[in-house]
Design an enzyme around this catalytic site. Structure first.
Site, PDB file in Angstrom:
ATOM      1  N   MET A  29       0.832  -1.208   0.000  1.00 32.12           N
ATOM      2  CA  MET A  29       0.000   0.000   0.000  1.00 32.12           C
ATOM      3  C   MET A  29       0.865   1.257   0.000  1.00 32.12           C
ATOM      4  O   MET A  29       0.427   2.317  -0.446  1.00 32.12           O
ATOM      5  CB  MET A  29      -0.902   0.051   1.243  1.00 32.12           C
ATOM      6  CG  MET A  29      -1.601  -1.245   1.632  1.00 32.12           C
ATOM      7  SD  MET A  29      -2.752  -1.815   0.407  1.00 32.12           S
ATOM      8  CE  MET A  29      -4.058  -0.651   0.639  1.00 32.12           C
ATOM      9  N   GLY A  30       2.071   1.123   0.571  1.00 27.60           N
ATOM     10  CA  GLY A  30       2.943   2.292   0.673  1.00 27.60           C
ATOM     11  C   GLY A  30       2.665   3.131   1.899  1.00 27.60           C
ATOM     12  O   GLY A  30       2.883   4.356   1.882  1.00 27.60           O
ATOM     13  N   ASN A  59       6.080   0.150  14.108  1.00 27.39           N
ATOM     14  CA  ASN A  59       6.248  -0.581  12.845  1.00 27.39           C
ATOM     15  C   ASN A  59       7.702  -0.433  12.410  1.00 27.39           C
ATOM     16  O   ASN A  59       8.089   0.557  11.797  1.00 27.39           O
ATOM     17  CB  ASN A  59       5.275  -0.039  11.788  1.00 27.39           C
ATOM     18  CG  ASN A  59       5.340  -0.833  10.489  1.00 27.39           C
ATOM     19  OD1 ASN A  59       6.296  -1.582  10.263  1.00 27.39           O
ATOM     20  ND2 ASN A  59       4.348  -0.662   9.638  1.00 27.39           N
ATOM     21  N   CYS A 104       7.770  -2.825   7.983  1.00 21.82           N
ATOM     22  CA  CYS A 104       7.155  -2.801   6.652  1.00 21.82           C
ATOM     23  C   CYS A 104       8.226  -3.217   5.649  1.00 21.82           C
ATOM     24  O   CYS A 104       9.327  -2.667   5.661  1.00 21.82           O
ATOM     25  CB  CYS A 104       6.625  -1.409   6.325  1.00 21.82           C
ATOM     26  SG  CYS A 104       6.057  -1.285   4.622  1.00 21.82           S
ATOM     27  N   THR A 154       4.730  -8.685   7.564  1.00 29.04           N
ATOM     28  CA  THR A 154       4.630  -9.496   6.346  1.00 29.04           C
ATOM     29  C   THR A 154       6.000  -9.947   5.832  1.00 29.04           C
ATOM     30  O   THR A 154       7.027  -9.347   6.138  1.00 29.04           O
ATOM     31  CB  THR A 154       3.920  -8.696   5.242  1.00 29.04           C
ATOM     32  OG1 THR A 154       4.595  -7.451   5.093  1.00 29.04           O
ATOM     33  CG2 THR A 154       2.469  -8.454   5.587  1.00 29.04           C
ATOM     34  N   THR A 193      -5.386 -10.683   7.887  1.00 28.59           N
ATOM     35  CA  THR A 193      -5.816 -11.120   6.550  1.00 28.59           C
ATOM     36  C   THR A 193      -7.095 -11.959   6.587  1.00 28.59           C
ATOM     37  O   THR A 193      -7.972 -11.782   5.735  1.00 28.59           O
ATOM     38  CB  THR A 193      -4.665 -11.908   5.887  1.00 28.59           C
ATOM     39  OG1 THR A 193      -3.526 -11.041   5.833  1.00 28.59           O
ATOM     40  CG2 THR A 193      -5.032 -12.354   4.486  1.00 28.59           C
TER      41      THR A 193
HETATM   42  C1  DHB Z   1       2.444  -2.042   4.248  1.00 22.83           C
HETATM   43  C2  DHB Z   1       2.944  -1.885   5.508  1.00 22.83           C
HETATM   44  C3  DHB Z   1       3.359  -2.966   6.231  1.00 22.83           C
HETATM   45  O1  DHB Z   1       3.870  -2.878   7.476  1.00 22.83           O
HETATM   46  C4  DHB Z   1       3.269  -4.218   5.681  1.00 22.83           C
HETATM   47  O2  DHB Z   1       3.666  -5.282   6.374  1.00 22.83           O
HETATM   48  C5  DHB Z   1       2.765  -4.381   4.423  1.00 22.83           C
HETATM   49  C6  DHB Z   1       2.347  -3.296   3.700  1.00 22.83           C
HETATM   50  C7  DHB Z   1       2.028  -0.920   3.392  1.00 22.83           C
HETATM   51  O3  DHB Z   1       1.434   0.060   3.844  1.00 22.83           O
HETATM   52  O4  DHB Z   1       2.320  -0.967   2.221  1.00 22.83           O
END
Ligand code: DHB
Length: 304
Positions: A72-73, A126, A129, A192, A265
């Site tokens: 998603m960014g 976080n 990501c 992820t 999910t």
């Molecule tokens: C995004 C952020 C995350 O921490 C992740 O595990 C996957 C995607 C995101 O915003 O793109």
């Protein structure tokens, strides 16, 4: 439900099945709804210092039973626009955990402070990501950078700080150890797994960003291994994440060393009834195996 109540770093949650970050955390109302639907805590979307648009579509690839890949960014409205949402969810009675990201320790510390003032009961950093330049796992894969962020956040707030770690590393235990040494009160694992989908027709990556993060049932074994390794290295409580769809999945995470779990999910397929379903399934497992609480079962697979 008392058998299910858990304590993470001094904060008591009514049950150990939490809403994972990035799913339904856009607003105070959606956080409040997830709490009413039975989540033990609700983790916000990851919030940064300023508004951020995120990547153009496509941002999600569905992989059927395996789960999905997303990039998603880190789209979010920025902390100044989001803080009211935390307050709204709190007024609704929800136990809100603020998820945040930044490019450096100062950004993390500033956002953390606003989240605490808005009523967050704990924070989840976080640090994981898997694909954002200069953010997430680019900080969280480096024990020194990760430690600096945690030290700065711990100086700026009094509520417990959870470090959400990446599985994209050769030694998750070492990252957890660095995080706890720097002051983290708990570890969340995993975020992820870095992944990609390629279209053979178009002969190019499917996601606009190319790389993304894999979540859902396919990552459960990866999550279990990380939680297992982290449990062997640190005494801090662990919040297990990755591919949890059933009470049995949650119980497996508890046996590996998790004190609580997050679901994400699976919610998009199963809907909001999932919180109560996983709680009931976990409670049945606890009972069936002769434990009187979740706490008693934490890490039990290590003692076999
Ligand atoms: C995004 C952020 C995350 O921490 C992740 O595990 C996957 C995607 C995101 O915003 O793109």
């Amino acid at each position: 439900m008392d058998r299910l109540a858990v304590e993470i770093a001094g904060v008591t949650f009514r049950n150990p099945v939490f809403l994972a970050s990035g799913i339904w955390g856009e607003s105070g109302l959606s956080l409040g709804r997830a709490f009413r639907d039975g989540a033990g805590a609700v983790i916000t979307k990851s919030i940064g210092p300023v508004p951020r648009e995120g990547y153009p579509n496509p941002t999600v690839v569905e992989l059927g039973e395996w789960g999905l890949i997303n990039a998603m960014g880190l789209p979010n409205p920025g902390i100044e626009n989001y803080k009211e949402e935390i307050a709204i969810a709190r007024k609704d009675g929800a136990a809100v955990v603020g998820s945040l990201f930044g490019a450096n320790p100062e950004e993390f510390a500033a956002i953390a402070k606003v989240m605490e003032h808005s009523g967050a009961v704990s924070l989840e950093l976080n640090l994981s990501c898997p694909h954002a330049k200069g953010l997430g796992s680019e900080i969280g894969q480096d024990p020194k950078a990760l430690s600096e962020v945690i030290v700065a956040v711990k100086k700026s707030v009094r509520i417990p700080v959870w470090a959400k770690l990446t599985p994209n590393t050769h030694d998750p235990g070492a990252l957890a150890e660095a995080a706890v040494k720097a002051g983290a009160d708990a570890i969340s694992a995993i975020n992820t797994v870095r992944a990609m989908a390629i279209s053979s027709k178009a002969m190019r990556p499917v996601l606009s960003h190319g790389l993304g993060g894999l979540s859902g049932p396919a990552v459960k074994p990866v999550g279990l291994a990380c939680v297992w390794q982290i449990y062997e290295r640190v005494k801090a409580p662990i919040v297990g994440i990755g591919g949890i769809t059933t009470g049995e999945d949650a119980f497996e995470y508890v046996l590996a060393g998790a004190s609580a779990v997050e679901v994400g999910t699976a919610l998009s397929q199963k809907g909001a009834g999932l919180f109560r379903e996983v709680c009931a399934g976990l409670e049945a497992q606890i009972k069936e195996h002769g434990f009187s609480s979740v706490k008693e079962a934490v890490g039990a697979a290590h003692r076999k």
